[in-house]
Design an enzyme around this catalytic site. Structure first.
Site, mmCIF file in Angstrom:
data_model
loop_
_atom_site.group_PDB
_atom_site.id
_atom_site.type_symbol
_atom_site.label_atom_id
_atom_site.label_comp_id
_atom_site.label_asym_id
_atom_site.label_seq_id
_atom_site.Cartn_x
_atom_site.Cartn_y
_atom_site.Cartn_z
ATOM 1 N N LYS A 76 14.092 -27.569 2.484
ATOM 2 C CA LYS A 76 15.491 -27.646 2.928
ATOM 3 C C LYS A 76 16.157 -28.871 2.294
ATOM 4 O O LYS A 76 15.574 -29.957 2.282
ATOM 5 C CB LYS A 76 15.559 -27.743 4.461
ATOM 6 C CG LYS A 76 15.219 -26.417 5.151
ATOM 7 C CD LYS A 76 15.481 -26.490 6.636
ATOM 8 C CE LYS A 76 15.006 -25.232 7.333
ATOM 9 N NZ LYS A 76 15.923 -24.108 7.235
ATOM 10 N N ARG B 293 0.825 -1.210 0.000
ATOM 11 C CA ARG B 293 0.000 0.000 0.000
ATOM 12 C C ARG B 293 0.856 1.256 0.000
ATOM 13 O O ARG B 293 0.347 2.368 -0.093
ATOM 14 C CB ARG B 293 -0.986 -0.011 1.165
ATOM 15 C CG ARG B 293 -0.346 -0.086 2.530
ATOM 16 C CD ARG B 293 -1.389 -0.300 3.604
ATOM 17 N NE ARG B 293 -2.558 0.541 3.367
ATOM 18 C CZ ARG B 293 -3.792 0.261 3.786
ATOM 19 N NH1 ARG B 293 -4.016 -0.857 4.437
ATOM 20 N NH2 ARG B 293 -4.783 1.093 3.576
ATOM 21 N N ASP C 262 3.927 -21.503 15.584
ATOM 22 C CA ASP C 262 4.967 -21.011 14.682
ATOM 23 C C ASP C 262 5.837 -22.148 14.140
ATOM 24 O O ASP C 262 6.270 -22.115 12.988
ATOM 25 C CB ASP C 262 5.846 -20.008 15.457
ATOM 26 C CG ASP C 262 6.770 -19.208 14.559
ATOM 27 O OD1 ASP C 262 6.330 -18.811 13.466
ATOM 28 O OD2 ASP C 262 7.939 -18.976 14.947
ATOM 29 N N LYS D 33 13.004 -20.536 20.911
ATOM 30 C CA LYS D 33 13.848 -19.364 20.645
ATOM 31 C C LYS D 33 14.824 -19.215 21.810
ATOM 32 O O LYS D 33 14.535 -19.637 22.935
ATOM 33 C CB LYS D 33 12.984 -18.095 20.593
ATOM 34 C CG LYS D 33 11.891 -18.124 19.545
ATOM 35 C CD LYS D 33 12.359 -17.545 18.238
ATOM 36 C CE LYS D 33 11.249 -17.499 17.218
ATOM 37 N NZ LYS D 33 11.742 -17.509 15.842
ATOM 38 N N HIS E 106 6.308 -26.981 10.732
ATOM 39 C CA HIS E 106 7.642 -27.529 10.448
ATOM 40 C C HIS E 106 7.895 -28.869 11.170
ATOM 41 O O HIS E 106 8.289 -29.847 10.548
ATOM 42 C CB HIS E 106 8.730 -26.543 10.867
ATOM 43 C CG HIS E 106 8.597 -25.181 10.265
ATOM 44 N ND1 HIS E 106 8.131 -24.979 8.983
ATOM 45 C CD2 HIS E 106 8.869 -23.939 10.747
ATOM 46 C CE1 HIS E 106 8.129 -23.681 8.710
ATOM 47 N NE2 HIS E 106 8.566 -23.033 9.763
HETATM 48 C C1 BG6 Z 1 9.631 -19.542 10.461
HETATM 49 C C2 BG6 Z 1 9.206 -19.035 11.804
HETATM 50 O O1 BG6 Z 1 8.614 -20.294 9.869
HETATM 51 O O2 BG6 Z 1 10.786 -20.362 10.620
HETATM 52 C C3 BG6 Z 1 10.323 -18.271 12.477
HETATM 53 O O3 BG6 Z 1 8.082 -18.196 11.651
HETATM 54 C C4 BG6 Z 1 11.581 -19.112 12.520
HETATM 55 O O4 BG6 Z 1 9.963 -17.875 13.788
HETATM 56 C C5 BG6 Z 1 11.902 -19.690 11.149
HETATM 57 O O5 BG6 Z 1 12.646 -18.286 12.961
HETATM 58 C C6 BG6 Z 1 13.033 -20.676 11.237
HETATM 59 O O6 BG6 Z 1 13.442 -21.008 9.930
HETATM 60 P P1 BG6 Z 1 14.923 -21.511 9.637
HETATM 61 O O7 BG6 Z 1 14.897 -21.892 8.209
HETATM 62 O O8 BG6 Z 1 15.836 -20.368 9.951
HETATM 63 O O9 BG6 Z 1 15.131 -22.660 10.562
#
Ligand code: BG6
Length: 491
Positions: free
Chosen positions: A176, A43, A229, A334, A234
């Site tokens: 990956k 925007r 997240d 984290k 993942h």
């Molecule tokens: C993302 C998350 O999907 O994956 C982030 O939202 C995280 O919080 C990231 O840091 C990690 O990805 P990678 O590839 O650095 O392990």
């Protein structure tokens, strides 16, 4: 092949941290079809030149060899253009349609990297402007919703205007190289298949540790937390890649059918397992990279009374013939001790001891995702001098064994400059390959599985504190110790 890639969220965090660098790498490797156009949408009121300049300035943050030279950027930026849009205004989509008509590209990719609350609106408006034809592919970033109901609502809205094979739900962990190698290891080789099962495997551990905190994403993260997240997507995709049966072929649906079965077989939560097998934590101030760092509640955008988890450790099982009874431990967080993502397949010890083996050491296969990318096979060998030892006058026939490992470093073997996750996935979208994308039923099943955790954590108490730079609350180690195991070595 000509393509237009429309990047909704074209000035956002994801665009400049991941997508633009990935597109540039694809351009540099010569794998991005030359007749392409990348249309940044936002925007903000920017000219095409100002947009190119903005992207150029942000490339300065890209690490060394991956940064474009002036010359390279100039060429790459010829693909970049900009379209100002208010995503709620139909007239702005009509303008976008006009812009797309100027080329009538064979493939139009709509990459929706906006706040998830806008997904439905964007998809509906794309269709209302007649932009959902067969040449269109829509990429949806995670998180797709914040629970099962909101995920189903997005999927239902998407289904009304697009075919499932036009929808690319991205989970960059599937892109990956190490995760693709996991598929290759399992389904391109016969060596591991006979032992890839409960009779031989004692437990499976998945660690996705980050050393960074929430950085500038505090406000977003506080609405999300580690479970949504990292685990819902993942970590569960990794569980699928380890646990799935061999698909009948390499087509997207054959793979996705098998992954879905794994998600459906995950042990359901009970009040008892919710208490014992699900640990959440939140980091407090501590030390990272030798420096004092703030706790989660002191991060920008995070309310001081936040109860959002920044760490999760879980224990689950895949309840089928292959895996019944094998614990699968998942931990992610984290501000942990280091950036370290890996899967450990821990094999059962030898059934009868004729050697002296170090306590608690057995065979294991480690699949390293990052920072290293490779495989390690941990074995026991006679590493020591074989002279017979006489202990207290008694001859010991129990020869001692020591741990050794076969180490396959994919970076060394194939080059560290291999195609990164976003680069790979973006090229797959342009080529229409869905293998590494998540189908709606998989995603819904994953939400169904995490939802009892969301509900139970929403209803009670605060997460357990852990100091930044450590490996999460001690309850995580206690959880696994109750089964007689320990987390693999922390690196
Ligand atoms: C993302 C998350 O999907 O994956 C982030 O939202 C995280 O919080 C990231 O840091 C990690 O990805 P990678 O590839 O650095 O392990």
């Amino acid at each position: 092949m000509s393509f237009d890639l429309v990047l909704f969220g074209g000035t956002g965090d994801l665009a400049w941290r991941k997508l633009m660098p990935a597109l540039f790498q694809a351009f540099r490797h010569g794998s991005l079809p030359a007749e392409g156009r990348i249309i940044g949408v936002s925007r903000e009121d920017l000219t095409e030149d100002a947009y190119r300049e903005l992207i150029r300035s942000r490339f300065k943050a890209v690490e060394g060899a991956k940064r474009p030279s002036e010359e390279e950027f100039k060429k790459f930026s010829e693909m970049l253009t900009f379209q100002r849009m208010d995503l709620s205004k139909p007239s702005d989509y009509a303008q976008l349609a006009d812009l797309l008509k100027t080329r009538n590209a064979e493939t139009v990719v709509m990459y929706v990297a906006t706040a998830p609350s806008l997904f439905t609106q964007v998809v509906e408006q794309i269709a209302a402007a007649g932009l959902n034809g067969p040449q269109t592919r829509v990429v949806l970033e995670k998180p797709l919703g914040h629970d099962l109901a909101s995920n189903q609502a997005i999927n239902a809205a998407v289904r009304k205007v697009l075919h499932e094979n036009q929808v690319f739900r991205i989970d960059h962990y599937l892109g990956k190289p190490s995760v693709q190698n996991l598929f290759a290891l399992r389904f391109g080789n016969s060596l591991f298949e006979p032992i890839w099962r409960r009779e031989h495997i004692a437990n499976i551990q998945i660690t996705i540790a980050e050393d960074l905190g929430v950085e500038k994403r505090g406000a977003f993260y506080d609405q999300t937390g580690a479970l949504r997240d990292m685990v819902q997507n993942h970590a569960l995709q990794l569980v699928c890649a380890i646990g799935m049966e061999p698909p009948i072929n390499a087509h997207a649906d054959a793979i996705r059918d098998e992954k879905l079965k794994v998600l459906r077989s995950l042990k359901r939560w009970t009040p008892e397992t919710l208490g014992l097998h699900a640990i959440r934590g939140q980091y407090t101030a501590g030390t990272a990279y030798g420096e004092r760092v703030p706790g989660y509640k002191e991060e920008a955008g995070v309310p001081p009374d936040s109860r959002t988890e920044t760490f999760v450790a879980l224990r689950t099982e895949i309840e089928n013939w292959r895996w019944a009874g094998v614990p699968i431990y998942i931990r992610t967080g984290k501000r942990l001790g280091s950036r370290d993502a890996r899967i450990e397949m821990n094999f059962r010890p030898a059934p009868h001891a004729i050697f002296r083996t170090p306590v608690g050491v057995a065979n294991k296969l480690v699949i390293n995702l990052q920072p290293k990318d490779g495989l390690e096979l941990h074995l026991l060998a006679q590493a020591q001098d074989q002279r017979v030892t006489i202990k207290g006058g008694v001859r010991s026939d129990m020869v001692p064994l020591a741990p050794v490992q076969l180490d396959l470093d994919f970076d060394k073997r194939f080059g560290a400059e291999r195609v990164g996750a976003y680069e790979r996935l973006l090229l797959d979208v342009i080529a229409g390959r869905l293998n590494l994308f998540v189908r709606s039923d998989e995603q819904e099943e994953a939400w169904r599985w995490v939802e009892p955790l969301i509900d139970s954590w929403g209803a009670d108490g605060a997460p357990r504190p852990y100091a930044a730079g450590t490996w999460g609350p001690s309850a995580s180690s206690a959880m696994i110790a109750r089964d007689g195991f320990a987390w693999g070595e922390e690196q």
